[in-house]
Design a protein around this motif. Sequence first.
Motif, PDB file in Angstrom:
ATOM      1  N   VAL A  61      80.961 -34.952 -28.671  1.00  0.00           N
ATOM      2  CA  VAL A  61      81.587 -33.852 -29.422  1.00  0.00           C
ATOM      3  C   VAL A  61      82.622 -34.408 -30.398  1.00  0.00           C
ATOM      4  CG1 VAL A  61      83.079 -31.831 -29.179  1.00  0.00           C
ATOM      5  CG2 VAL A  61      81.124 -32.124 -27.666  1.00  0.00           C
ATOM      6  N   ARG A  62      83.303 -35.460 -29.970  1.00  0.00           N
ATOM      7  CA  ARG A  62      84.344 -36.045 -30.815  1.00  0.00           C
ATOM      8  C   ARG A  62      83.738 -36.914 -31.930  1.00  0.00           C
ATOM      9  NH1 ARG A  62      89.658 -35.798 -29.691  1.00  0.00           N
ATOM     10  NH2 ARG A  62      89.239 -34.799 -27.712  1.00  0.00           N
ATOM     11  N   ALA A  63      82.847 -37.845 -31.542  1.00  0.00           N
ATOM     12  CA  ALA A  63      82.352 -38.817 -32.527  1.00  0.00           C
ATOM     13  C   ALA A  63      81.306 -38.218 -33.459  1.00  0.00           C
ATOM     14  CB  ALA A  63      81.775 -40.036 -31.817  1.00  0.00           C
ATOM     15  N   GLU A  64      80.386 -37.434 -32.928  1.00  0.00           N
ATOM     16  CA  GLU A  64      79.284 -36.958 -33.764  1.00  0.00           C
ATOM     17  C   GLU A  64      79.574 -35.599 -34.401  1.00  0.00           C
ATOM     18  OE1 GLU A  64      77.214 -38.939 -34.658  1.00  0.00           O
ATOM     19  OE2 GLU A  64      76.979 -40.442 -33.102  1.00  0.00           O
ATOM     20  N   LEU A  65      80.207 -34.688 -33.660  1.00  0.00           N
ATOM     21  CA  LEU A  65      80.509 -33.379 -34.256  1.00  0.00           C
ATOM     22  C   LEU A  65      81.876 -33.370 -34.933  1.00  0.00           C
ATOM     23  CD1 LEU A  65      79.041 -30.874 -31.632  1.00  0.00           C
ATOM     24  CD2 LEU A  65      77.977 -31.863 -33.663  1.00  0.00           C
ATOM     25  N   ASN A  66      82.605 -34.476 -34.808  1.00  0.00           N
ATOM     26  CA  ASN A  66      83.887 -34.621 -35.509  1.00  0.00           C
ATOM     27  C   ASN A  66      84.890 -33.548 -35.103  1.00  0.00           C
ATOM     28  OD1 ASN A  66      85.711 -35.776 -37.241  1.00  0.00           O
ATOM     29  ND2 ASN A  66      84.656 -35.183 -39.126  1.00  0.00           N
ATOM     30  N   MET A  67      84.917 -33.196 -33.810  1.00  0.00           N
ATOM     31  CA  MET A  67      85.920 -32.251 -33.313  1.00  0.00           C
ATOM     32  C   MET A  67      87.186 -33.031 -32.973  1.00  0.00           C
ATOM     33  SD  MET A  67      84.936 -29.121 -33.239  1.00  0.00           S
ATOM     34  CE  MET A  67      83.440 -28.428 -33.944  1.00  0.00           C
ATOM     35  N   ARG A  68      88.322 -32.462 -33.321  1.00  0.00           N
ATOM     36  CA  ARG A  68      89.587 -33.180 -33.117  1.00  0.00           C
ATOM     37  C   ARG A  68      90.300 -32.739 -31.853  1.00  0.00           C
ATOM     38  NH1 ARG A  68      91.096 -35.406 -38.051  1.00  0.00           N
ATOM     39  NH2 ARG A  68      92.726 -36.453 -36.877  1.00  0.00           N
ATOM     40  N   THR A  93      73.097 -34.283 -34.853  1.00  0.00           N
ATOM     41  CA  THR A  93      74.020 -33.153 -34.782  1.00  0.00           C
ATOM     42  C   THR A  93      73.317 -31.800 -34.909  1.00  0.00           C
ATOM     43  OG1 THR A  93      74.433 -33.275 -37.157  1.00  0.00           O
ATOM     44  CG2 THR A  93      75.936 -34.474 -35.728  1.00  0.00           C
ATOM     45  N   GLU A  94      72.038 -31.807 -35.285  1.00  0.00           N
ATOM     46  CA  GLU A  94      71.339 -30.532 -35.465  1.00  0.00           C
ATOM     47  C   GLU A  94      70.132 -30.467 -34.537  1.00  0.00           C
ATOM     48  OE1 GLU A  94      72.308 -29.941 -40.207  1.00  0.00           O
ATOM     49  OE2 GLU A  94      70.906 -31.465 -39.586  1.00  0.00           O
ATOM     50  N   ASN A  95      69.941 -29.344 -33.869  1.00  0.00           N
ATOM     51  CA  ASN A  95      68.780 -29.227 -32.976  1.00  0.00           C
ATOM     52  C   ASN A  95      67.533 -28.892 -33.793  1.00  0.00           C
ATOM     53  OD1 ASN A  95      68.931 -26.498 -33.511  1.00  0.00           O
ATOM     54  ND2 ASN A  95      69.233 -25.871 -31.391  1.00  0.00           N
ATOM     55  N   ASP A  96      66.387 -28.832 -33.122  1.00  0.00           N
ATOM     56  CA  ASP A  96      65.125 -28.635 -33.839  1.00  0.00           C
ATOM     57  C   ASP A  96      65.144 -27.360 -34.679  1.00  0.00           C
ATOM     58  OD1 ASP A  96      64.436 -30.881 -32.464  1.00  0.00           O
ATOM     59  OD2 ASP A  96      62.480 -30.143 -31.806  1.00  0.00           O
ATOM     60  N   ALA A  97      65.706 -26.277 -34.124  1.00  0.00           N
ATOM     61  CA  ALA A  97      65.715 -25.002 -34.850  1.00  0.00           C
ATOM     62  C   ALA A  97      66.514 -25.131 -36.149  1.00  0.00           C
ATOM     63  CB  ALA A  97      66.305 -23.906 -33.974  1.00  0.00           C
ATOM     64  N   LEU A  98      67.663 -25.809 -36.058  1.00  0.00           N
ATOM     65  CA  LEU A  98      68.492 -25.996 -37.253  1.00  0.00           C
ATOM     66  C   LEU A  98      67.792 -26.895 -38.271  1.00  0.00           C
ATOM     67  CD1 LEU A  98      72.286 -26.581 -36.490  1.00  0.00           C
ATOM     68  CD2 LEU A  98      71.268 -25.042 -38.160  1.00  0.00           C
ATOM     69  N   LEU A  99      67.164 -27.969 -37.775  1.00  0.00           N
ATOM     70  CA  LEU A  99      66.445 -28.880 -38.683  1.00  0.00           C
ATOM     71  C   LEU A  99      65.359 -28.108 -39.425  1.00  0.00           C
ATOM     72  CD1 LEU A  99      65.879 -32.033 -36.422  1.00  0.00           C
ATOM     73  CD2 LEU A  99      67.542 -31.781 -38.255  1.00  0.00           C
ATOM     74  N   THR A 100      64.620 -27.280 -38.692  1.00  0.00           N
ATOM     75  CA  THR A 100      63.532 -26.513 -39.293  1.00  0.00           C
ATOM     76  C   THR A 100      64.076 -25.596 -40.387  1.00  0.00           C
ATOM     77  OG1 THR A 100      62.501 -26.533 -37.131  1.00  0.00           O
ATOM     78  CG2 THR A 100      61.579 -25.013 -38.733  1.00  0.00           C
ATOM     79  N   ARG A 101      65.183 -24.935 -40.077  1.00  0.00           N
ATOM     80  CA  ARG A 101      65.776 -24.013 -41.046  1.00  0.00           C
ATOM     81  C   ARG A 101      66.277 -24.755 -42.284  1.00  0.00           C
ATOM     82  NH1 ARG A 101      70.258 -21.043 -38.342  1.00  0.00           N
ATOM     83  NH2 ARG A 101      68.930 -21.349 -36.546  1.00  0.00           N
ATOM     84  N   ARG A 102      66.914 -25.897 -42.062  1.00  0.00           N
ATOM     85  CA  ARG A 102      67.454 -26.667 -43.194  1.00  0.00           C
ATOM     86  C   ARG A 102      66.324 -27.167 -44.099  1.00  0.00           C
ATOM     87  NH1 ARG A 102      72.055 -29.775 -42.579  1.00  0.00           N
ATOM     88  NH2 ARG A 102      71.550 -30.299 -44.719  1.00  0.00           N
ATOM     89  N   LEU A 103      65.234 -27.676 -43.477  1.00  0.00           N
ATOM     90  CA  LEU A 103      64.120 -28.194 -44.269  1.00  0.00           C
ATOM     91  C   LEU A 103      63.435 -27.057 -45.039  1.00  0.00           C
ATOM     92  CD1 LEU A 103      62.631 -30.748 -41.708  1.00  0.00           C
ATOM     93  CD2 LEU A 103      63.825 -31.298 -43.835  1.00  0.00           C
ATOM     94  N   ALA A 104      63.350 -25.877 -44.412  1.00  0.00           N
ATOM     95  CA  ALA A 104      62.728 -24.737 -45.094  1.00  0.00           C
ATOM     96  C   ALA A 104      63.576 -24.323 -46.300  1.00  0.00           C
ATOM     97  CB  ALA A 104      62.561 -23.572 -44.123  1.00  0.00           C
ATOM     98  N   ALA A 105      64.909 -24.347 -46.128  1.00  0.00           N
ATOM     99  CA  ALA A 105      65.795 -23.947 -47.234  1.00  0.00           C
ATOM    100  C   ALA A 105      65.632 -24.897 -48.422  1.00  0.00           C
ATOM    101  CB  ALA A 105      67.244 -23.921 -46.752  1.00  0.00           C
ATOM    102  N   LEU A 106      65.298 -26.160 -48.140  1.00  0.00           N
ATOM    103  CA  LEU A 106      65.114 -27.146 -49.216  1.00  0.00           C
ATOM    104  C   LEU A 106      63.708 -27.085 -49.798  1.00  0.00           C
ATOM    105  CD1 LEU A 106      66.653 -30.293 -47.475  1.00  0.00           C
ATOM    106  CD2 LEU A 106      67.690 -28.991 -49.338  1.00  0.00           C
ATOM    107  N   ASP A 107      62.832 -26.303 -49.156  1.00  0.00           N
ATOM    108  CA  ASP A 107      61.436 -26.257 -49.556  1.00  0.00           C
ATOM    109  C   ASP A 107      60.822 -27.657 -49.381  1.00  0.00           C
ATOM    110  OD1 ASP A 107      59.194 -25.065 -50.417  1.00  0.00           O
ATOM    111  OD2 ASP A 107      59.719 -24.977 -52.545  1.00  0.00           O
ATOM    112  N   ALA A 108      61.226 -28.317 -48.312  1.00  0.00           N
ATOM    113  CA  ALA A 108      60.826 -29.717 -48.105  1.00  0.00           C
ATOM    114  C   ALA A 108      59.456 -29.815 -47.448  1.00  0.00           C
ATOM    115  CB  ALA A 108      61.858 -30.417 -47.226  1.00  0.00           C
ATOM    116  N   GLN A 109      58.778 -30.917 -47.729  1.00  0.00           N
ATOM    117  CA  GLN A 109      57.516 -31.240 -47.075  1.00  0.00           C
ATOM    118  C   GLN A 109      57.704 -32.568 -46.364  1.00  0.00           C
ATOM    119  OE1 GLN A 109      54.612 -30.960 -50.346  1.00  0.00           O
ATOM    120  NE2 GLN A 109      53.187 -30.186 -48.799  1.00  0.00           N
TER     121      GLN A 109
END
Lengths: 194, 149, 152
Positions: free
Chosen positions: A111-118, B33-49
């Motif tokens: 949480v600290r290193a990757e999400l950058n929470m302080r 830092t992003e789970n699969d659902a977030l990755l999917t949403r981010r790639l869709a927003a970019l119109d990425a392939q």
Amino acid sequence: MPFVTVRHFADEDIPLRLQLLREARFQANLSDFAVAASDDDLVADVRRTIAERQDERRIFTLCGPKGEVMGFAWITSIDWRNQTCELSFGVLPRHRGGPGALGVQAAHDYVRAELNMRVIVNQVLEHNTMLQSARTMAESRQVRCDYDSYTVGEWRSACYWSLTDEDMREQRAQKLARRRVLADRIRARTGELP
Amino acid sequence: MTDLIPLDPASAAAGLREAGEGARGFLGVDPVTENDALLTRRLAALDAQVFRAGDTLVGAAPNPHQPRQAYVASTSADEAALRALLGFLVTYRRATSYVALVERGAAATEALRRCGFAERGALRDHRHRSGAPVDVLVWFGKAAETCPS
Amino acid sequence: MRLRGYRDGDRALLTGRWLPGELLGLPLPGWPPLAEPTTVPPPSGPGDELCVAPGAFVRYTDIDWVGRGARVETGRAPDAPTPPEALLEAAVAHGFHRLNLRRLYGWVTPAAPAPTTALTEAGFTREASVPEHLWLGGRAVEREIWGALRHD
């Protein structure tokens, strides 16, 4: 390879998470909302967390050296702008104690290193000694809050404490110092010069 | 010629997660830092392939301000995989130039260099990785002229 | 000067004849009569923040809350009472001290006459350039990325 790895909570972890939510000690020590909820509702709720609510709350799965699930960590009350969040743990019964403590450390580090929470806020119900002793808790708590939660028919008091970057540095220094003392003692016993 | 296998959004997210370190910063997303659902949403927003090329994942997203330019990314130093992607973009997307934003020291740098990309500058402290800020380098590549458009 | 949050009544500020995504979006002289004006959408979700100053808007987008950075774009009406220098200065102050970000960056198009001294004075430096990045006046033109870091 670190002993405990932290990964994103995924669909395949849902059954174990449900098992934990339904466990008696978990319900008394953390939250008993699962008592009155159906399996379907619990599954739908956790799916919503995975798919839609990543900005507000996240769940992580703590895995042992062979990838086996040891438990979960979750962050709530995420304040991205101020870089703070609350961090909670649920460790499966067979991993409580030593390995569980390593899981706690790994989640703090992530949480600290990757999400950058302080600043990480901890909340533990006072009678909950699943992961730490009553003494450790009394030492670390900064705020004691009566009537914090009502679980399994009783009002529970909670201990709250925050951990800043500075606190973490201090903890690490203390740990190193303790290790040095121990090493010196071993050297003295084996007759080696320090 | 390396074959490109197009991935559906869920397989793309899973593939990036499995690629681990090499996928951090892939078209700006981060499986740590992003789970699969977030990755999917981010790639869709970019119109990425996203495509699989052997053990490598490569991907592209259009530049919304210039339809002949594409952002490209790769999870490895594999030159053939990147070349296959660039070939696809020229043939089927009529791309004439490419941009890649790559973290300093990333494996993909080597592939970009071999494919004729040139470094165009550094975005200072652009990302946060494992407790520290890192620079992101801007690479630019020009498609070979195939025919007059 | 301080920025304030966007309200529905500010919507007219979001459309104008500046380049899309430009860090310092000033009205472009000689805008072709048939070309659509540029429009930014109202804020949506945690990756977007929209603020206004008299006659101008500042948009923080692609906000990376882990990396503490955001891309900034502005748009200023031709008769806006806010001078470009004050707009940029307020944008930097708001991004660093209210949004608690550590890095702000944005697109600058050399083909459009922009006062780069205003950018430099606000703390921005030219970091990179991308050829053929923007379609403008019938051809693809180069664009630069300018960035500012918070030092504290």
